[in-house]
Scaffold this motif. Structure first.
Motif, mmCIF file in Angstrom:
data_model
loop_
_atom_site.group_PDB
_atom_site.id
_atom_site.type_symbol
_atom_site.label_atom_id
_atom_site.label_comp_id
_atom_site.label_asym_id
_atom_site.label_seq_id
_atom_site.Cartn_x
_atom_site.Cartn_y
_atom_site.Cartn_z
ATOM 1 N N LYS A 261 0.803 -1.211 0.000
ATOM 2 C CA LYS A 261 0.000 0.000 0.000
ATOM 3 C C LYS A 261 0.842 1.270 0.000
ATOM 4 C CE LYS A 261 -4.277 -1.722 2.018
ATOM 5 N NZ LYS A 261 -5.327 -1.483 3.047
ATOM 6 N N PHE A 262 0.317 2.263 -0.703
ATOM 7 C CA PHE A 262 0.930 3.581 -0.707
ATOM 8 C C PHE A 262 0.744 4.245 0.652
ATOM 9 C CE2 PHE A 262 0.308 2.926 -5.225
ATOM 10 C CZ PHE A 262 1.348 3.623 -5.823
ATOM 11 N N PHE A 263 1.647 5.208 0.959
ATOM 12 C CA PHE A 263 1.361 6.125 2.046
ATOM 13 C C PHE A 263 0.163 6.974 1.622
ATOM 14 C CE2 PHE A 263 6.195 5.995 2.022
ATOM 15 C CZ PHE A 263 6.268 5.004 2.990
ATOM 16 N N LYS A 264 -0.537 7.548 2.612
ATOM 17 C CA LYS A 264 -1.687 8.388 2.283
ATOM 18 C C LYS A 264 -1.626 9.658 3.126
ATOM 19 C CE LYS A 264 -4.496 4.406 1.002
ATOM 20 N NZ LYS A 264 -3.447 3.405 1.273
ATOM 21 N N ILE A 265 -1.917 10.782 2.471
ATOM 22 C CA ILE A 265 -1.929 12.067 3.169
ATOM 23 C C ILE A 265 -3.256 12.771 2.891
ATOM 24 C CG2 ILE A 265 0.582 12.312 3.034
ATOM 25 C CD1 ILE A 265 0.128 14.392 0.779
ATOM 26 N N ALA A 266 -3.651 13.666 3.791
ATOM 27 C CA ALA A 266 -4.880 14.447 3.638
ATOM 28 C C ALA A 266 -4.604 15.885 4.071
ATOM 29 C CB ALA A 266 -6.003 13.842 4.466
ATOM 30 N N LYS A 267 -5.479 16.788 3.671
ATOM 31 C CA LYS A 267 -5.328 18.200 4.039
ATOM 32 C C LYS A 267 -5.359 18.366 5.566
ATOM 33 C CE LYS A 267 -5.718 21.566 1.768
ATOM 34 N NZ LYS A 267 -4.724 22.549 1.252
ATOM 35 N N VAL A 268 -4.491 19.215 6.072
ATOM 36 C CA VAL A 268 -4.416 19.458 7.508
ATOM 37 C C VAL A 268 -5.701 20.079 8.032
ATOM 38 C CG1 VAL A 268 -3.320 20.944 9.243
ATOM 39 C CG2 VAL A 268 -1.914 19.603 7.704
ATOM 40 N N ASP A 269 -6.326 20.964 7.238
ATOM 41 C CA ASP A 269 -7.499 21.693 7.733
ATOM 42 C C ASP A 269 -8.776 20.872 7.689
ATOM 43 O OD1 ASP A 269 -7.961 21.577 5.045
ATOM 44 O OD2 ASP A 269 -7.864 23.737 4.690
ATOM 45 N N SER A 270 -8.677 19.599 7.319
ATOM 46 C CA SER A 270 -9.862 18.748 7.363
ATOM 47 C C SER A 270 -10.231 18.496 8.816
ATOM 48 C CB SER A 270 -9.588 17.414 6.660
ATOM 49 O OG SER A 270 -10.671 16.520 6.855
ATOM 50 N N ASP A 271 -11.477 18.752 9.173
ATOM 51 C CA ASP A 271 -11.906 18.567 10.557
ATOM 52 C C ASP A 271 -12.470 17.169 10.801
ATOM 53 O OD1 ASP A 271 -14.183 18.750 9.082
ATOM 54 O OD2 ASP A 271 -15.066 20.437 10.195
ATOM 55 N N LYS A 272 -12.300 16.291 9.818
ATOM 56 C CA LYS A 272 -12.810 14.934 9.977
ATOM 57 C C LYS A 272 -11.766 14.056 10.663
ATOM 58 C CE LYS A 272 -15.691 15.155 5.815
ATOM 59 N NZ LYS A 272 -15.963 14.560 4.493
ATOM 60 N N PRO A 273 -12.215 13.052 11.403
ATOM 61 C CA PRO A 273 -11.253 12.096 11.982
ATOM 62 C C PRO A 273 -10.443 11.416 10.884
ATOM 63 C CG PRO A 273 -13.444 11.814 12.928
ATOM 64 C CD PRO A 273 -13.600 12.750 11.782
ATOM 65 N N LEU A 274 -9.241 10.960 11.223
ATOM 66 C CA LEU A 274 -8.363 10.351 10.229
ATOM 67 C C LEU A 274 -9.014 9.172 9.529
ATOM 68 C CD1 LEU A 274 -4.884 10.471 12.020
ATOM 69 C CD2 LEU A 274 -6.007 12.178 10.588
ATOM 70 N N LEU A 275 -9.729 8.342 10.278
ATOM 71 C CA LEU A 275 -10.365 7.175 9.666
ATOM 72 C C LEU A 275 -11.444 7.592 8.677
ATOM 73 C CD1 LEU A 275 -10.651 4.650 12.651
ATOM 74 C CD2 LEU A 275 -9.080 4.570 10.706
ATOM 75 N N ASP A 276 -12.100 8.726 8.937
ATOM 76 C CA ASP A 276 -13.113 9.206 8.004
ATOM 77 C C ASP A 276 -12.473 9.659 6.700
ATOM 78 O OD1 ASP A 276 -15.093 8.653 9.750
ATOM 79 O OD2 ASP A 276 -15.484 10.734 10.358
ATOM 80 N N ASN A 277 -11.292 10.260 6.787
ATOM 81 C CA ASN A 277 -10.582 10.647 5.574
ATOM 82 C C ASN A 277 -10.330 9.436 4.671
ATOM 83 O OD1 ASN A 277 -8.925 12.986 7.557
ATOM 84 N ND2 ASN A 277 -10.081 13.568 5.743
ATOM 85 N N ILE A 278 -9.963 8.325 5.296
ATOM 86 C CA ILE A 278 -9.667 7.113 4.532
ATOM 87 C C ILE A 278 -10.939 6.486 3.988
ATOM 88 C CG2 ILE A 278 -8.734 4.767 4.672
ATOM 89 C CD1 ILE A 278 -6.698 5.814 6.677
ATOM 90 N N SER A 279 -11.962 6.353 4.838
ATOM 91 C CA SER A 279 -13.192 5.682 4.410
ATOM 92 C C SER A 279 -13.916 6.470 3.325
ATOM 93 C CB SER A 279 -14.117 5.446 5.603
ATOM 94 O OG SER A 279 -14.480 6.683 6.195
ATOM 95 N N ASN A 280 -13.748 7.788 3.303
ATOM 96 C CA ASN A 280 -14.392 8.627 2.291
ATOM 97 C C ASN A 280 -13.463 8.941 1.112
ATOM 98 O OD1 ASN A 280 -16.818 8.888 3.746
ATOM 99 N ND2 ASN A 280 -15.914 10.507 5.021
ATOM 100 N N PHE A 281 -12.309 8.309 1.070
ATOM 101 C CA PHE A 281 -11.333 8.485 -0.009
ATOM 102 C C PHE A 281 -10.907 9.950 -0.168
ATOM 103 C CE2 PHE A 281 -13.688 4.645 -1.094
ATOM 104 C CZ PHE A 281 -12.654 3.737 -1.292
ATOM 105 N N GLU A 282 -10.863 10.683 0.947
ATOM 106 C CA GLU A 282 -10.440 12.074 0.898
ATOM 107 C C GLU A 282 -8.958 12.156 1.247
ATOM 108 O OE1 GLU A 282 -13.077 14.346 3.298
ATOM 109 O OE2 GLU A 282 -14.865 13.716 2.204
ATOM 110 N N TYR A 283 -8.149 11.585 0.394
ATOM 111 C CA TYR A 283 -6.716 11.538 0.640
ATOM 112 C C TYR A 283 -5.999 11.403 -0.690
ATOM 113 C CZ TYR A 283 -7.548 6.535 0.000
ATOM 114 O OH TYR A 283 -7.928 5.323 -0.504
ATOM 115 N N PHE A 284 -4.680 11.558 -0.648
ATOM 116 C CA PHE A 284 -3.835 11.350 -1.818
ATOM 117 C C PHE A 284 -2.973 10.110 -1.590
ATOM 118 C CE2 PHE A 284 -4.503 15.978 -1.777
ATOM 119 C CZ PHE A 284 -4.938 16.181 -3.081
ATOM 120 N N LEU A 285 -2.788 9.320 -2.650
ATOM 121 C CA LEU A 285 -1.781 8.256 -2.601
ATOM 122 C C LEU A 285 -0.421 8.918 -2.706
ATOM 123 C CD1 LEU A 285 -3.313 5.567 -5.019
ATOM 124 C CD2 LEU A 285 -3.553 5.755 -2.541
#
Length: 343
Positions: A261-285
């Protein structure tokens, strides 16, 4: 629908018989989603000439059938070339078409001056590999027909054409061999790359598998696979514009059900929990960090996203590997620029 096509075909045959046409070869293509075409290669006894005859059965009305029949002369030497192709390949294996498409193509050969055991060739939409010679023969007929009809020929031969990189093509893994798309040297090099572990990351996201592979530099390979329509699309950033060794290495890894698996990053200003970022595909490979940037995948290419803007972190890590390699790389970079988090 097929009964209607058959009825129209019989009317045409009856008219042509009265005109002293002797059919040498015919094709009926009923692609219900696109086109309904009837093509014949005829010898006309009264004038001692050969003609290609075609009718758009889909547009043909029940009245004035003869008005829908089109003709074009074809040179005798082209007919001989056509007959030679059929003669050399007339002894052909049987074929069971498993394509799940609502179409039907029936080809009949009435050429009798050679020995053969196959008079009727039936498939759904695409000429199969075992009857590839039919494409060479049909090309001669379609060359004598208007250019707008060539799209129908392209449909028939779609599975026989080696597709270009980054184009969508139809491929049936049950009846076709993926190795046919690559030459021997590419296959050998691709297998060697796979064996030495050149693939750094490989992960499937929905219907796309992304992989990074390093030789001298990193390349990104994208494999699109639509199971329902059997459509595929391959691309690689190496720039060769052919099906390259990097694509073959990744296909080998896919075949072996490999994943890293790739590392995954998301925007810092996202107020969602980290797991929500992953489950909603709101991240970059993310395959790593390069010169103060996160390297990420956008589309079929690499993009650089700055780690810091105005001394503020722009992205956070939402998925790392077990050794925390991305976190270590980020920490090393931040220390190198003397980053201090604003309070």
């Amino acid at each position: 629908m097929y009964d209607e096509i058959k009825e129209k075909k019989l009317k045409i045959d009856k008219i042509l018989k009265k005109k002293k046409h002797m059919c040498l070869f015919d094709l009926t293509f009923n692609d219900q989603d696109q086109f309904k075409l009837y093509v014949r290669l005829d010898y006309v006894k009264t004038s001692n000439v050969f003609k290609v005859v075609w009718v758009n059965l889909g547009q043909m009305t029940s009245k004035k059938t003869e008005d829908w029949i089109n003709y074009n002369l074809i040179y005798p030497n082209e007919v001989e070339r056509f007959k030679e192709i059929i003669a050399k390949n007339g002894i052909s294996e049987d074929y069971v078409d498993r394509d799940k498409v609502n179409a039907k193509c029936v080809i009949n050969s009435y050429i009798t001056d050679y020995e053969y055991n196959k008079k009727t060739f039936e498939f759904k939409r695409y000429i199969p590999k075992c009857w590839e010679f039919l494409a060479d023969a049909l090309y001669i007929l379609f060359e004598a027909m208007p250019k707008y009809l060539h799209v129908e020929f392209q449909i028939l031969i779609e599975k026989l054409i080696k597709p270009q990189e980054n184009t969508i093509f139809v491929f049936d893994e049950e009846t076709q061999n993926i190795d046919d798309l690559f030459d021997e040297k590419t296959i050998a090099t691709g297998l060697a790359l796979h064996k030495v572990g050149a693939i750094s990351f490989i992960e499937k996201q929905d219907n796309v598998t992304y992989a990074t592979i390093k030789v001298i530099e990193n390349h990104l390979v994208s494999i699109y696979d639509l199971k329902d329509t059997k459509e595929k699309q391959f691309s690689c950033t190496c720039g060769k514009h052919i099906f390259c060794e990097h694509i073959y290495a990744v296909l080998t890894a896919i075949k072996n059900n490999e994943e890293k698996k790739f590392f995954k990053i998301a925007k810092v200003d996202s107020d969602k929990p980290l797991l929500d970022n992953i489950s909603n595909f709101e991240y970059f490979l993310c395959p790593g960090i390069f010169q103060g940037n996160f390297v990420v995948i956008l589309g079929d290419n690499f993009q650089l996203l700055p780690i810091l803007v105005d001394n503020k972190l722009q992205y956070k890590i939402v998925e790392d590997d077990k050794d925390k390699n991305l976190e270590h790389a980020l920490t090393t970079y931040l220390e190198s620029v003397n980053y201090k988090e604003d309070k």
